[in-house]
Design an enzyme around this catalytic site. Sequence first.
Site, PDB file in Angstrom:
ATOM      1  N   GLY A 192      -0.139   5.368  -4.414  1.00 57.95           N
ATOM      2  CA  GLY A 192      -0.818   6.605  -4.801  1.00 57.95           C
ATOM      3  C   GLY A 192      -0.272   7.794  -4.018  1.00 57.95           C
ATOM      4  N   ASP A 208       0.835  -1.206   0.000  1.00 59.70           N
ATOM      5  CA  ASP A 208       0.000   0.000   0.000  1.00 59.70           C
ATOM      6  C   ASP A 208       0.870   1.257   0.000  1.00 59.70           C
ATOM      7  OD1 ASP A 208      -2.327   1.434   0.009  1.00 59.70           O
ATOM      8  OD2 ASP A 208      -2.678   1.240   2.158  1.00 59.70           O
ATOM      9  N   ARG A 241      -4.897  -2.534   8.699  1.00 57.24           N
ATOM     10  CA  ARG A 241      -6.005  -3.464   8.449  1.00 57.24           C
ATOM     11  C   ARG A 241      -5.602  -4.453   7.363  1.00 57.24           C
ATOM     12  NH1 ARG A 241      -8.217   1.710   6.988  1.00 57.24           N
ATOM     13  NH2 ARG A 241      -7.701   2.125   4.817  1.00 57.24           N
ATOM     14  N   ASN A 272     -10.505  -3.249  -6.286  1.00 59.48           N
ATOM     15  CA  ASN A 272      -9.739  -2.302  -7.109  1.00 59.48           C
ATOM     16  C   ASN A 272     -10.357  -2.072  -8.489  1.00 59.48           C
ATOM     17  OD1 ASN A 272      -6.436  -3.367  -5.908  1.00 59.48           O
ATOM     18  ND2 ASN A 272      -7.754  -1.713  -5.177  1.00 59.48           N
TER      19      ASN A 272
HETATM   20  C1  FPP Z   1      -2.120   0.047  -3.243  1.00 61.31           C
HETATM   21  O1  FPP Z   1      -1.625   1.371  -3.272  1.00 61.31           O
HETATM   22  C2  FPP Z   1      -1.528  -0.730  -4.329  1.00 61.31           C
HETATM   23  C3  FPP Z   1      -2.225  -1.277  -5.357  1.00 61.31           C
HETATM   24  C4  FPP Z   1      -3.692  -1.135  -5.475  1.00 61.31           C
HETATM   25  C5  FPP Z   1      -1.593  -2.027  -6.441  1.00 61.31           C
HETATM   26  C6  FPP Z   1      -0.295  -2.705  -6.146  1.00 61.31           C
HETATM   27  C7  FPP Z   1       0.437  -2.848  -7.433  1.00 61.31           C
HETATM   28  C8  FPP Z   1       1.777  -2.770  -7.596  1.00 61.31           C
HETATM   29  C9  FPP Z   1       2.697  -2.693  -6.463  1.00 61.31           C
HETATM   30  C10 FPP Z   1       2.416  -2.734  -8.958  1.00 61.31           C
HETATM   31  C11 FPP Z   1       2.099  -3.829  -9.886  1.00 61.31           C
HETATM   32  C12 FPP Z   1       2.225  -5.200  -9.322  1.00 61.31           C
HETATM   33  C13 FPP Z   1       3.078  -6.158  -9.749  1.00 61.31           C
HETATM   34  C14 FPP Z   1       3.025  -7.515  -9.156  1.00 61.31           C
HETATM   35  C15 FPP Z   1       4.091  -5.895 -10.780  1.00 61.31           C
HETATM   36  P1  FPP Z   1      -2.645   2.587  -3.390  1.00 61.31           P
HETATM   37  O2  FPP Z   1      -2.732   2.969  -4.811  1.00 61.31           O
HETATM   38  O3  FPP Z   1      -3.942   2.226  -2.760  1.00 61.31           O
HETATM   39  O4  FPP Z   1      -1.900   3.671  -2.551  1.00 61.31           O
HETATM   40  P2  FPP Z   1      -2.545   4.873  -1.728  1.00 61.31           P
HETATM   41  O5  FPP Z   1      -3.209   4.256  -0.516  1.00 61.31           O
HETATM   42  O6  FPP Z   1      -1.367   5.690  -1.358  1.00 61.31           O
HETATM   43  O7  FPP Z   1      -3.505   5.566  -2.643  1.00 61.31           O
END
Ligand code: FPP
Length: 240
Positions: A21, A18, A192, A66
């Site tokens: 973003g 996480d 969580r 997502n």
């Molecule tokens: C959560 O961060 C992360 C995700 C929804 C996607 C995770 C994906 C990757 C790490 C890259 C691609 C994966 C692979 C296996 C190559 P968020 O966007 O919710 O972050 P935030 O809470 O700061 O908005």
Amino acid sequence: MTLIDARNMPRHVGLIMDGNGRWASQRNEPRSEGHRAGSRSVRRIVRLARRIGIEALTLYAFSQQNWARPDDEVTALMVLLQEYLLSERVEILGNGIRLAAVGELAELPASVREVLEPLCRDSQPNDRMTLTLALSYGGQEEIAAAARGLAKDYAEGRIQLEDIDASALGKRIPSQRVGQPDLIIRTGGETRLSNFLLYGSAYAELFFSERLWPEFSEEDFFTAIASYQGRQRRFGQLVT
Ligand code: FPP
């Protein structure tokens, strides 16, 4: 460097990645750049996990929930996944990594399935580490699907009501094929599970890191393992 005990490694580690973003927002960049940086972290941590002898690593790469993100973000994540699978093919096959995927894989675009499926198949004989990607994954949905399977077997006379217990359910949970997670790490400061490995996490040790996923370093991974190694696992029993 944080010292870890090679004799007390978590066998299966789950990772909630996480903070992509927020990492991008801090730099005034689009969220997709955060995910791109996040995929560089994936490469780094997968390599490290294999090197230090983690047997199973499960990454929460894309949840069922997502799909509700804006279309351009979903598309960017799918492109990154495809790029990751293409660029890591040689590394995965050459380093004894077995790739697996759990979740509603049929919902993924063909561009991802077309690289994912052959790599899972071709890497099947590998046995140094199982890398499982949780894709279009939801822990509640996974349990519901397992329950549906048991109900069908019961309705069609293949099992008795008494056969339905925690073990029978567990055998139908795909994310449990590599065993229950010993340690679940979540980056990005939230505390969580967000629908990750719900069935298997019953006795998992949880580690929450403030670090945003793109900045999660090898040292941070060692810190999480050292924390795990400092805990006493009792599985609901007394330790004398
Ligand atoms: C959560 O961060 C992360 C995700 C929804 C996607 C995770 C994906 C990757 C790490 C890259 C691609 C994966 C692979 C296996 C190559 P968020 O966007 O919710 O972050 P935030 O809470 O700061 O908005």
